[in-house]
Design a protein around this motif. Structure first.
Motif, mmCIF file in Angstrom:
data_model
loop_
_atom_site.group_PDB
_atom_site.id
_atom_site.type_symbol
_atom_site.label_atom_id
_atom_site.label_comp_id
_atom_site.label_asym_id
_atom_site.label_seq_id
_atom_site.Cartn_x
_atom_site.Cartn_y
_atom_site.Cartn_z
ATOM 1 N N PRO A 1 6.899 6.799 5.516
ATOM 2 C CA PRO A 1 6.431 5.481 5.069
ATOM 3 C C PRO A 1 5.275 5.630 4.081
ATOM 4 O O PRO A 1 4.524 6.604 4.114
ATOM 5 C CB PRO A 1 5.972 4.805 6.361
ATOM 6 N N THR B 1 1.229 2.491 6.478
ATOM 7 C CA THR B 1 1.288 2.343 7.934
ATOM 8 C C THR B 1 0.189 1.386 8.387
ATOM 9 O O THR B 1 -0.753 1.088 7.659
ATOM 10 C CB THR B 1 1.136 3.697 8.647
ATOM 11 N N VAL C 1 7.586 1.551 1.565
ATOM 12 C CA VAL C 1 8.083 1.504 2.933
ATOM 13 C C VAL C 1 6.922 1.277 3.896
ATOM 14 O O VAL C 1 5.914 1.997 3.869
ATOM 15 C CB VAL C 1 8.837 2.791 3.307
#
Length: 431
Positions: free
Chosen positions: A163, A166, A120
């Protein structure tokens, strides 16, 4: 009759023929949450927010992932489309809960199969905003009950999928035959990401484009950034994308249409901020500014710029808050007496509660619910136990709510009506 496809519906909406106020409102889920392939290898699902899944030839990539209540539907429809392709990656366009919850079933699949879970991607400020949500669970439950007409047992989510990767300004990753260019912007949030997929000529703006007046005001939420937002829209417009899958509302197809929609929206944002700053620089009060700034008239009728969600006055307030703080320029509001005490004084000066209620009813009957709301609000503040005051308040707010095109304003006003129907000023408060 055959079900209308997304492209056909998008064409009608572009031509101003769709019902954006109710049936196809950009932030309401479709009656039939059916995913559809809108381009070769591109699956699109419209719920409250959109979810776009791209088959890269070596795994799937999702651009946004939906609400907590969409996870099962999303997983089922992606698997009906691509039964065995792994979800390799997902992009959170920002931290809002209608965009970040659909990865869970795919994480579980990966664990069951003993393979890496989806990676993610998100801006570096997303985890900080997830932490803020956890600190303000009660507040967010209450304000979203009002904003979205949610039931009183609605609770804000407490856990979030962090996540894995990043970034600060820009990051690019490749998956299969596709390249995903992620760009940071400040707009509806300070952690916004817009994504460009050059092989598909597809742009995903997240909530930087929502098929309505931009959600740049929102009276109950944190700061928004109009001029920064406009800059990001113009950068996207320069790409000459052929497909734009908006964060809310329907996709737009065709480079000319996408460019016009993005630049028109940028112009609205810049115009409202510029007008507000001119008046602030003249020393005007917030009240004067609110009632002077206008949408650009040549853009007000565009179907993708109707105020069906946010309201232009709310945008003005956010500009004021960003550049001027909370003081509204009215000296009696700097260190005010309690509002209930003010109400009692005004009601007494008016000759008592009955006279205030009569005048409020007259104003409402004449179509001036705006002024009627001020009077009836003071009546209930002065006499919170008055069933007559609450009954009139419910009637006035219900009528005013029905007149509002903005669903945000409509639902908050409707919440006030509902609260007086049970004898309270606010269903979420202790009155």
């Amino acid at each position: 009759m055959a079900t209308e496809g997304i492209r056909e519906l998008a064409e009608r909406h572009w031509n101003g023929e769709g019902d954006l106020v109710h049936e196809h409102h950009p932030v309401f889920p479709a009656a039939n949450k059916k995913a559809e392939e809108i381009a070769d290898g591109v699956l699109y699902l419209k719920s409250v927010a959109s979810v776009t899944t791209i088959d890269t030839g070596d795994g799937l990539v999702m651009l946004d992932t939906g609400r907590p209540w969409d996870t099962a539907i999303l997983h089922e429809q992606v698997r009906s489309w691509r039964s065995s392709a792994r979800l390799a990656a997902a992009v959170f366009s920002h931290h809002h809960v209608d965009h970040v919850f659909g990865v869970g079933p795919f994480d579980q699949e990966a664990a069951d199969q003993g393979i890496p879970r989806p990676r993610v991607y998100a801006h570096e400020l997303v985890p900080e905003h997830f932490a803020r949500y956890v600190k303000t669970l009660g507040w967010n439950s209450a304000i979203n009950q009002r904003q979205f007409a949610r039931p009183l047992d609605f609770s804000w989510p407490e856990e979030y999928r962090s996540p894995d990767q990043t970034y600060s300004d820009k990051i690019t990753f490749s998956q299969g035959a596709m390249t995903f260019e992620l760009h940071h912007a400040r707009g509806e949030t300070e952690d916004a990401t817009w994504t460009w997929v050059p092989e598909l000529r597809l742009v995903h703006p997240g909530d930087l484009f929502v098929y309505s007046v931009p959600n740049a005001g929102n009276p109950q939420k944190v700061q928004r950034y109009l001029s920064d937002w406009a800059t990001a829209l113009r950068k996207m417009a320069a790409l000459e994308a052929e497909v734009m899958v908006a964060g809310h509302g329907l996709p737009i197809f065709g480079a000319d249409r996408i460019r016009v929609a993005l630049t028109d929206t940028a112009e609205v944002l810049d115009s409202i901020e510029d007008q507000t700053l001119v008046l602030m620089n003249q020393g005007k009060s917030l009240d004067e500014v609110l009632h002077s700034v206008e949408m650009p008239r040549h853009l007000a009728g565009k179907p993708y710029l109707r105020p069906v969600y946010d309201h232009p006055q709310f945008l003005v307030r956010n500009v004021w808050r960003r550049y001027g703080g909370w003081y509204d320029g009215e000296p009696d509001n700097l260190l005010p007496a309690p509002r209930a005490q003010q109400a009692q004084e005004w009601v007494e000066l008016s000759g008592g509660l009955d006279r205030v209620l009569v005048r409020a009813a007259q104003l409402s009957a004449a179509g001036d619910e705006r002024m009627a709301c001020h009077l009836v609000e003071f009546a209930v503040l002065a006499e919170p136990g008055s069933s007559e005051a609450h009954a009139l308040r419910a009637s006035i707010y219900r009528a005013r709510s029905a007149r509002e095109e903005s669903s945000m304003a409509r639902n908050i006003l409707g919440h006030a009506a509902s609260s007086s129907e049970v004898g309270k000023r606010d269903l979420a408060g202790d009155y």
